[in-house]
Scaffold this motif. Structure first.
Motif, PDB file in Angstrom:
ATOM      1  N   THR A 242      -8.919  31.242   0.528  1.00  0.00           N
ATOM      2  CA  THR A 242      -8.761  32.483  -0.240  1.00  0.00           C
ATOM      3  C   THR A 242      -9.812  33.511   0.143  1.00  0.00           C
ATOM      4  O   THR A 242      -9.525  34.716   0.225  1.00  0.00           O
ATOM      5  CB  THR A 242      -8.819  32.196  -1.749  1.00  0.00           C
ATOM      6  N   LYS A 271       2.351  42.173  -5.590  1.00  0.00           N
ATOM      7  CA  LYS A 271       2.679  40.752  -5.447  1.00  0.00           C
ATOM      8  C   LYS A 271       3.422  40.482  -4.149  1.00  0.00           C
ATOM      9  O   LYS A 271       3.121  39.522  -3.433  1.00  0.00           O
ATOM     10  CB  LYS A 271       3.498  40.273  -6.642  1.00  0.00           C
ATOM     11  N   VAL A 274       1.100  40.732  -1.099  1.00  0.00           N
ATOM     12  CA  VAL A 274       0.298  39.532  -0.856  1.00  0.00           C
ATOM     13  C   VAL A 274       1.088  38.533  -0.014  1.00  0.00           C
ATOM     14  O   VAL A 274       0.552  37.919   0.913  1.00  0.00           O
ATOM     15  CB  VAL A 274      -0.165  38.907  -2.189  1.00  0.00           C
ATOM     16  N   GLU A 275       2.377  38.375  -0.306  1.00  0.00           N
ATOM     17  CA  GLU A 275       3.209  37.470   0.509  1.00  0.00           C
ATOM     18  C   GLU A 275       3.298  37.971   1.945  1.00  0.00           C
ATOM     19  O   GLU A 275       3.255  37.183   2.900  1.00  0.00           O
ATOM     20  CB  GLU A 275       4.610  37.348  -0.099  1.00  0.00           C
ATOM     21  N   LEU A 278       0.049  37.229   3.681  1.00  0.00           N
ATOM     22  CA  LEU A 278       0.004  35.805   4.016  1.00  0.00           C
ATOM     23  C   LEU A 278       0.825  35.525   5.274  1.00  0.00           C
ATOM     24  O   LEU A 278       0.408  34.771   6.157  1.00  0.00           O
ATOM     25  CB  LEU A 278       0.519  34.971   2.844  1.00  0.00           C
ATOM     26  N   ARG A 336       8.834  36.115   1.170  1.00  0.00           N
ATOM     27  CA  ARG A 336       8.591  34.851   0.500  1.00  0.00           C
ATOM     28  C   ARG A 336       8.989  33.627   1.333  1.00  0.00           C
ATOM     29  O   ARG A 336       8.561  32.515   1.032  1.00  0.00           O
ATOM     30  CB  ARG A 336       9.360  34.807  -0.833  1.00  0.00           C
ATOM     31  N   GLN A 351      -1.371  26.690  -3.803  1.00  0.00           N
ATOM     32  CA  GLN A 351      -0.852  28.029  -3.505  1.00  0.00           C
ATOM     33  C   GLN A 351      -0.677  28.912  -4.734  1.00  0.00           C
ATOM     34  O   GLN A 351      -0.927  30.128  -4.646  1.00  0.00           O
ATOM     35  CB  GLN A 351       0.441  27.950  -2.700  1.00  0.00           C
ATOM     36  N   PRO A 352      -0.287  28.397  -5.918  1.00  0.00           N
ATOM     37  CA  PRO A 352      -0.210  29.302  -7.077  1.00  0.00           C
ATOM     38  C   PRO A 352      -1.572  29.925  -7.422  1.00  0.00           C
ATOM     39  O   PRO A 352      -1.653  31.109  -7.748  1.00  0.00           O
ATOM     40  CB  PRO A 352       0.290  28.394  -8.201  1.00  0.00           C
ATOM     41  N   ARG A 355      -2.487  32.607  -4.783  1.00  0.00           N
ATOM     42  CA  ARG A 355      -1.741  33.848  -5.003  1.00  0.00           C
ATOM     43  C   ARG A 355      -2.364  34.691  -6.117  1.00  0.00           C
ATOM     44  O   ARG A 355      -2.551  35.902  -5.977  1.00  0.00           O
ATOM     45  CB  ARG A 355      -0.279  33.536  -5.334  1.00  0.00           C
ATOM     46  N   GLN A 359      -3.991  38.352  -5.543  1.00  0.00           N
ATOM     47  CA  GLN A 359      -3.411  39.494  -6.248  1.00  0.00           C
ATOM     48  C   GLN A 359      -4.470  40.235  -7.059  1.00  0.00           C
ATOM     49  O   GLN A 359      -4.564  41.470  -6.996  1.00  0.00           O
ATOM     50  CB  GLN A 359      -2.279  39.023  -7.161  1.00  0.00           C
TER      51      GLN A 359
END
Length: 399
Positions: A242, A271, A274-275, A278, A336, A351-352, A355, A359
């Motif tokens: 992270t 949100k 961020v994906e 990644l 996603r 991963q949750p 994220r 965020q």
């Protein structure tokens, strides 16, 4: 038509190209020309490199490809990786059913509902470190002053580790993740960290609390050393990934002013952005290793039992067959389907949490520092080319 296989396999790892955010050009060429190809590792052994999105997902979902390092033929990208995992096995280097049994002990701690409930606490931590950075004044190193301490403190709180010891575990984490570290140094760092966490586990046994390590101890199914090895995995992965994503994401947004302006003007994109970050950055760039336990055909190639494979997440995430105009950052993209966290039963447990941290950190940084900019020329930024987790060594910023 499939092109002919090169006479001499590519030496792994390959050199990076001119763009610091993209995978090495040799890997991207392989995806287009020979997506399942052999590479030569540091010790002269060969394994397969899987570069397309569909093929990477096919390997990672197929349990005939083992994550267990004890299988003959398991690919190690260097001697330090071999030294790191030669000690106590963690669940990510085991197959089901043992992998599933150990992973289930942690699942509840990283469920989406649980991590979403942490938002107010994480927001407070982010604001605290940003307040300190602002109070200290411009310029600042975004890595040491913001990106690194936030996930470090969060994972310490969850595990029950004293954040006052953060220098100790961050130094050892850097050694563990350094692809060029000496084997003895890696083994020493691993043992010191496991000893530290085993002692902590014993203290939690005597004085339990609500931390992850305390709950693992209370289950009575693991020894202190097994709890410590699991804790080491969570501690190292929980802050290094992270932290590097936060700093590298900030850098690429400062480098892409149109995308940054769009994101600031439309906070609802955060949100999804961020994906996309990644996907675009894919900071695990040396591949996920597996070994075939029987003959399997992937991408038209037969991989024999006992042959290793490296699933290249970074090239998979820039596959035009999966993402149109994949080499371009687009904060409004629906990204996603990326594989930055892996895929299949070994997909990243945390991963949750990652994220939520990304965020909050990026939204707060962009909102509170509207004039954020690089404090040095872009060309002077130094990258972590020698590390398992890619990123920047420091990120001097001003505002």
């Amino acid at each position: 038509m499939t092109t002919a296989r090169p006479v001499t396999p590519l030496n792994f790892p390959a050199e990076r190209g001119g763009c610091p955010f993209a995978p090495p050009p040799a890997y991207e060429r392989a995806r287009e020309e020979e997506p399942v190809s052999q590479v030569t590792l540091f010790d002269g052994t060969r394994c397969w490199m899987i570069t397309r999105h569909a093929d990477v997902k096919a390997v990672l979902r197929d349990q005939r490809f083992s994550a267990d390092i004890r299988h003959p033929g398991f690919p190690f990208i260097n001697a330090s990786r071999r030294a790191l995992v030669s000690g106590q096995q963690t669940f990510i280097r085991l197959d089901d059913p043992e992998h599933a049994r150990l992973r289930r002990m942690l699942t509840a701690d990283f469920m989406i509902k649980k991590t979403e409930a942490l938002r107010p606490r994480i927001q407070g931590i982010v604001d605290e470190f940003l307040d300190r950075m602002i109070a200290h004044g411009s310029p600042a190193d975004l890595v040491t002053d913001f990106a690194l301490p936030i996930p470090s403190l969060v994972i310490c709180l969850l595990l029950g580790v004293d954040y006052a010891d953060h220098t100790f575990f961050q130094e050892r984490s850097r050694t563990l993740l350094n692809n060029e570290a000496a084997v003895d140094d890696v083994a020493r760092a691993r043992d010191e960290l496991v000893d530290y966490l085993a002692e902590l586990a014993e203290r939690k046994r005597r004085s339990p609390d609500d931390s992850i390590i305390s709950r693992l101890v209370a289950r009575g199914e693991l020894t202190e050393r097994e709890v410590a090895s699991t804790g080491m995995l969570l501690l190292v992965a929980g802050h290094e990934t992270t932290a590097n994503m936060t700093a590298l994401s900030t850098l690429v947004l400062l480098r892409e002013p149109e995308q940054l302006t769009r994101l600031r003007a439309q906070p609802a994109l955060l949100k999804g952005a961020v994906e996309e970050l990644l996907r675009y950055l894919s900071i695990i760039q040396t591949g996920l290793p597996r070994v075939a336990t029987e003959d399997i055909t992937i991408g038209g190639r037969t991989i024999r039992a006992g042959e290793g494979v490296l699933c290249m997440l970074a090239t998979a995430n820039r596959d035009e067959a999966a993402f149109a105009d994949a080499g371009r950052l687009d904060v409004a993209r629906e990204a996603r389907r990326h594989v930055a966290f892996g895929f299949g039963v070994h997909q990243c447990l945390g991963q949750p949490l990652a994220r939520v941290e990304l965020q909050i950190a990026l939204e707060t940084l962009l909102r509170r520092l509207p004039t954020l900019r690089l404090a040095v020329p872009f060309e002077e930024i130094r990258y972590r080319d020698d590390m398992v987790v890619y990123g920047v060594r420091e990120l001097p910023v001003a505002w």
